[in-house]
Design an enzyme around this catalytic site. Structure first.
Site, PDB file in Angstrom:
ATOM      1  CB  CYS A  96      45.897  40.717  40.580  1.00 56.49           C
ATOM      2  SG  CYS A  96      45.320  39.168  41.264  1.00 56.49           S
ATOM      3  CD  GLU A  97      45.555  40.088  33.365  1.00 54.03           C
ATOM      4  OE1 GLU A  97      44.867  41.033  32.936  1.00 54.03           O
ATOM      5  OE2 GLU A  97      46.446  39.542  32.696  1.00 54.03           O
ATOM      6  CG  HIS A  98      47.463  36.469  37.310  1.00 53.31           C
ATOM      7  ND1 HIS A  98      48.619  37.178  37.573  1.00 53.31           N
ATOM      8  CD2 HIS A  98      47.409  36.333  35.968  1.00 53.31           C
ATOM      9  CE1 HIS A  98      49.240  37.446  36.445  1.00 53.31           C
ATOM     10  NE2 HIS A  98      48.523  36.956  35.450  1.00 53.31           N
ATOM     11  CG  HIS A  99      45.150  35.244  42.261  1.00 56.54           C
ATOM     12  ND1 HIS A  99      46.354  35.809  41.872  1.00 56.54           N
ATOM     13  CD2 HIS A  99      45.379  33.911  42.379  1.00 56.54           C
ATOM     14  CE1 HIS A  99      47.279  34.862  41.777  1.00 56.54           C
ATOM     15  NE2 HIS A  99      46.714  33.703  42.070  1.00 56.54           N
ATOM     16  CD  GLN A 137      53.109  46.671  40.882  1.00 56.15           C
ATOM     17  OE1 GLN A 137      52.732  45.803  41.677  1.00 56.15           O
ATOM     18  NE2 GLN A 137      54.138  47.472  41.137  1.00 56.15           N
ATOM     19  CG  HIS A 165      50.346  42.332  44.100  1.00 54.99           C
ATOM     20  ND1 HIS A 165      49.791  42.244  42.848  1.00 54.99           N
ATOM     21  CD2 HIS A 165      51.280  43.300  44.041  1.00 54.99           C
ATOM     22  CE1 HIS A 165      50.391  43.129  42.052  1.00 54.99           C
ATOM     23  NE2 HIS A 165      51.299  43.773  42.750  1.00 54.99           N
ATOM     24  CB  CYS A 167      46.677  37.273  44.871  1.00 54.74           C
ATOM     25  SG  CYS A 167      47.913  38.161  43.929  1.00 54.74           S
TER      26      CYS A 167
HETATM   27 ZN   LIG Z   1      47.075  37.828  41.821  1.00 55.62          ZN
END
Ligand SMILES: [Zn+2]
Length: 212
Positions: A96-99, A137, A165, A167
């Protein structure tokens, strides 16, 4: 020689260069990360970690550097077949690009040809091309569907992605939201309820629970 074996994975130098990852920058960043959390990057267990991570990234992120024309190559066939083609339970792993933590699960792909079909082995490779990047996603789902639409110009294409996920799971927040399903539909799958339902029935039939 011992040093190399200590951090060597399956990748050779050629793979790493072709994937375009700046190994040295990754190594520096990981060394700084280790320092920043109070670790000692020089201790035995961490000594080769920056190199290992750099090598691993060149594999996990090789989706940025895929030549899609070369990948599809000669696997497009002209054929008069207009029933649904369905490939389900394609395993994937992404980050995931956030975490920058993994999310993983299965992709189900269906399309109704309009004169052109694609060799079946190519569909998991298309999934990997988009999974092996920093992703969300929803976007990955859409990209797989759009790629097949543009490539095959089919009567319709549908993609469903089921994933968990890390995260969400690891941080102990919203654990019930850890599993997520996304879909993207084009053409007949969007316009025709019966077609969409046939696809959804097919992918839920005999489905085993998502496991990690
Ligand atoms: Zn994430």
């Amino acid at each position: 020689m011992k040093e190399i074996l200590d951090y060597d994975d399956d990748l050779n130098e050629k793979d790493i260069e072709e994937n375009g990852i700046e190994n040295k920058l990754v190594e520096e960043a990981v060394t700084n990360l280790l320092k920043s959390i109070g670790e000692n990057p020089a201790r035995e267990g961490l000594k080769f970690t920056p190199k290992r991570v750099a090598r691993m990234y060149s594999e996990l992120f090789n989706g940025y550097h895929v030549d899609s024309d070369a990948m599809i190559n000669d696997a497009l066939f002209n054929i008069t077949y207009d029933e649904m083609v369905l490939v389900r339970d394609i395993e994937f792993y992404s980050l995931c690009e956030h975490h920058i933590l993994p999310f993983m699960g299965r992709v189900h792909v269906a399309y109704i040809p309009d004169g052109k079909v694609l060799g079946l082995s190519k569909i998991p490779r298309i999934v990997d091309m988009y999974a092996r990047r920093l992703q969300v996603q929803e976007r990955m789902t859409r990209q797989i569907a759009d790629f097949l639409r543009d490539l095959l110009k089919p009567q319709g294409v549908a993609v469903v992605v089921e994933a968990v996920h890390l995260c969400s799971m690891m941080r102990g927040v919203k654990k019930h939201d850890a599993r997520m399903t996304t879909s993207a539909m084009h053409g007949a799958f969007r316009a025709n309820l019966a077609t969409r339902q046939e696809f959804l029935d097919n992918i839920s039939r005999g489905a085993s629970p998502l496991q990690i």
